[in-house]
Design a protein around this motif. Structure first.
Motif, PDB file in Angstrom:
ATOM      1  N   CYS A   5       0.885  -1.161   0.000  1.00 38.93           N
ATOM      2  CA  CYS A   5       0.000   0.000   0.000  1.00 38.93           C
ATOM      3  C   CYS A   5       0.921   1.209   0.000  1.00 38.93           C
ATOM      4  O   CYS A   5       1.707   1.388   0.936  1.00 38.93           O
ATOM      5  CB  CYS A   5      -0.901  -0.015   1.224  1.00 38.93           C
ATOM      6  SG  CYS A   5      -1.966  -1.474   1.277  1.00 38.93           S
ATOM      7  N   MET A  16      -3.915   3.895   6.063  1.00 42.03           N
ATOM      8  CA  MET A  16      -5.361   3.739   5.961  1.00 42.03           C
ATOM      9  C   MET A  16      -5.700   2.658   4.933  1.00 42.03           C
ATOM     10  O   MET A  16      -6.540   1.799   5.163  1.00 42.03           O
ATOM     11  CB  MET A  16      -6.019   5.055   5.556  1.00 42.03           C
ATOM     12  CG  MET A  16      -7.538   4.978   5.468  1.00 42.03           C
ATOM     13  SD  MET A  16      -8.300   6.505   4.889  1.00 42.03           S
ATOM     14  CE  MET A  16      -7.737   7.647   6.122  1.00 42.03           C
ATOM     15  N   LEU A  17      -5.006   2.695   3.813  1.00 43.58           N
ATOM     16  CA  LEU A  17      -5.213   1.701   2.767  1.00 43.58           C
ATOM     17  C   LEU A  17      -4.820   0.309   3.255  1.00 43.58           C
ATOM     18  O   LEU A  17      -5.498  -0.673   2.959  1.00 43.58           O
ATOM     19  CB  LEU A  17      -4.419   2.094   1.527  1.00 43.58           C
ATOM     20  CG  LEU A  17      -4.580   1.237   0.280  1.00 43.58           C
ATOM     21  CD1 LEU A  17      -6.043   1.084  -0.113  1.00 43.58           C
ATOM     22  CD2 LEU A  17      -3.786   1.849  -0.866  1.00 43.58           C
ATOM     23  N   THR A  20      -7.579  -1.073   5.404  1.00 43.00           N
ATOM     24  CA  THR A  20      -8.709  -1.459   4.550  1.00 43.00           C
ATOM     25  C   THR A  20      -8.397  -2.760   3.822  1.00 43.00           C
ATOM     26  O   THR A  20      -9.232  -3.669   3.765  1.00 43.00           O
ATOM     27  CB  THR A  20      -9.027  -0.344   3.538  1.00 43.00           C
ATOM     28  OG1 THR A  20      -9.236   0.887   4.236  1.00 43.00           O
ATOM     29  CG2 THR A  20     -10.266  -0.675   2.722  1.00 43.00           C
ATOM     30  N   LYS A  23      -8.682  -5.798   6.103  1.00 43.28           N
ATOM     31  CA  LYS A  23     -10.079  -6.183   6.324  1.00 43.28           C
ATOM     32  C   LYS A  23     -10.604  -7.000   5.151  1.00 43.28           C
ATOM     33  O   LYS A  23     -11.265  -8.018   5.334  1.00 43.28           O
ATOM     34  CB  LYS A  23     -10.964  -4.952   6.507  1.00 43.28           C
ATOM     35  CG  LYS A  23     -10.800  -4.237   7.811  1.00 43.28           C
ATOM     36  CD  LYS A  23     -11.718  -3.018   7.854  1.00 43.28           C
ATOM     37  CE  LYS A  23     -11.415  -2.136   9.029  1.00 43.28           C
ATOM     38  NZ  LYS A  23     -12.215  -0.890   9.002  1.00 43.28           N
ATOM     39  N   VAL A  24     -10.301  -6.544   3.950  1.00 45.41           N
ATOM     40  CA  VAL A  24     -10.761  -7.235   2.734  1.00 45.41           C
ATOM     41  C   VAL A  24     -10.146  -8.624   2.639  1.00 45.41           C
ATOM     42  O   VAL A  24     -10.836  -9.616   2.378  1.00 45.41           O
ATOM     43  CB  VAL A  24     -10.430  -6.396   1.478  1.00 45.41           C
ATOM     44  CG1 VAL A  24     -10.606  -7.212   0.204  1.00 45.41           C
ATOM     45  CG2 VAL A  24     -11.278  -5.131   1.443  1.00 45.41           C
ATOM     46  N   ALA A  74     -10.333   4.397   2.074  1.00 45.25           N
ATOM     47  CA  ALA A  74     -11.122   3.762   3.131  1.00 45.25           C
ATOM     48  C   ALA A  74     -12.276   2.925   2.583  1.00 45.25           C
ATOM     49  O   ALA A  74     -13.020   2.320   3.354  1.00 45.25           O
ATOM     50  CB  ALA A  74     -11.675   4.826   4.081  1.00 45.25           C
ATOM     51  N   SER A  75     -12.401   2.837   1.263  1.00 44.45           N
ATOM     52  CA  SER A  75     -13.511   2.105   0.651  1.00 44.45           C
ATOM     53  C   SER A  75     -13.205   0.612   0.549  1.00 44.45           C
ATOM     54  O   SER A  75     -12.418   0.176  -0.295  1.00 44.45           O
ATOM     55  CB  SER A  75     -13.806   2.651  -0.749  1.00 44.45           C
ATOM     56  OG  SER A  75     -14.721   1.816  -1.421  1.00 44.45           O
ATOM     57  N   GLU A  76     -13.842  -0.164   1.418  1.00 43.83           N
ATOM     58  CA  GLU A  76     -13.659  -1.621   1.350  1.00 43.83           C
ATOM     59  C   GLU A  76     -14.118  -2.170   0.010  1.00 43.83           C
ATOM     60  O   GLU A  76     -13.497  -3.079  -0.536  1.00 43.83           O
ATOM     61  CB  GLU A  76     -14.397  -2.312   2.492  1.00 43.83           C
ATOM     62  CG  GLU A  76     -13.693  -2.164   3.827  1.00 43.83           C
ATOM     63  CD  GLU A  76     -14.357  -2.972   4.926  1.00 43.83           C
ATOM     64  OE1 GLU A  76     -14.735  -4.137   4.672  1.00 43.83           O
ATOM     65  OE2 GLU A  76     -14.493  -2.431   6.042  1.00 43.83           O
ATOM     66  N   VAL A  79     -11.387  -1.464  -2.672  1.00 42.93           N
ATOM     67  CA  VAL A  79     -10.212  -2.308  -2.445  1.00 42.93           C
ATOM     68  C   VAL A  79     -10.552  -3.765  -2.732  1.00 42.93           C
ATOM     69  O   VAL A  79      -9.762  -4.488  -3.340  1.00 42.93           O
ATOM     70  CB  VAL A  79      -9.668  -2.122  -1.012  1.00 42.93           C
ATOM     71  CG1 VAL A  79      -8.569  -3.127  -0.706  1.00 42.93           C
ATOM     72  CG2 VAL A  79      -9.158  -0.693  -0.822  1.00 42.93           C
ATOM     73  N   GLU A  80     -11.739  -4.195  -2.329  1.00 43.50           N
ATOM     74  CA  GLU A  80     -12.149  -5.572  -2.601  1.00 43.50           C
ATOM     75  C   GLU A  80     -12.214  -5.835  -4.097  1.00 43.50           C
ATOM     76  O   GLU A  80     -11.797  -6.891  -4.567  1.00 43.50           O
ATOM     77  CB  GLU A  80     -13.497  -5.876  -1.949  1.00 43.50           C
ATOM     78  CG  GLU A  80     -13.917  -7.316  -2.147  1.00 43.50           C
ATOM     79  CD  GLU A  80     -15.124  -7.719  -1.314  1.00 43.50           C
ATOM     80  OE1 GLU A  80     -15.446  -8.920  -1.329  1.00 43.50           O
ATOM     81  OE2 GLU A  80     -15.725  -6.852  -0.654  1.00 43.50           O
TER      82      GLU A  80
END
Length: 90
Positions: A5, A16-17, A20, A23-24, A74-76, A79-80
Motif C-alpha cells: 500500500c 489507511m489503505l 482497509t 479487512k478485505v 477507506a472504501s472496502e 479495495v475488494e
C-alpha cells in the motif's frame, strides 16, 4: 501473496489503505502480507500487488507487480474489487 500500500511518505494514506486491505483480505480468507510503504521504497520491494493512488500508479506501472489505483483509501468495496480482479487474473 505480498501487497504493498503506497503513498508519498509511507505513513499517511498508505496506512489507511493497509487497514482497509487487511479487512478485505480477512473477509476473503486469503493469506497475504500487507505492508504500507513510501513511493521510493515501493520501487525496490518485490510484491505481487500494489495498491496506491492514480498518480503513483502511473509511476509504478510496468514493473513485475500488478498496480491498482484506488480513489478512496477507506472504501472496502473499491479495495475488494481491486483484490478480486488481481486474484481472478492470477
Amino acid at each position: 501473496m505480498k501487497i504493498l500500500c503506497v503513498c508519498g511518505m509511507g505513513f499517511g494514506s498508505s496506512l489507511m489503505l493497509k487497514m482497509t486491505a487487511e479487512k478485505v483480505i480477512q473477509k476473503k480468507g486469503v493469506t497475504a502480507d500487507v505492508e504500507a510503504v513510501d513511493i521510493g521504497t515501493a520501487e525496490s520491494v518485490k510484491a505481487d500487488l500494489i495498491l496506491t493512488n492514480s498518480e503513483f500508479a502511473s509511476q509504478l506501472a510496468g514493473g513485475s507487480a500488478v498496480v491498482k489505483a484506488i480513489k478512496n483509501m477507506a472504501s472496502e468495496a473499491e479495495v475488494e474489487q481491486a483484490v478480486t480482479e488481481f486474484l481472478e487474473s492470477n
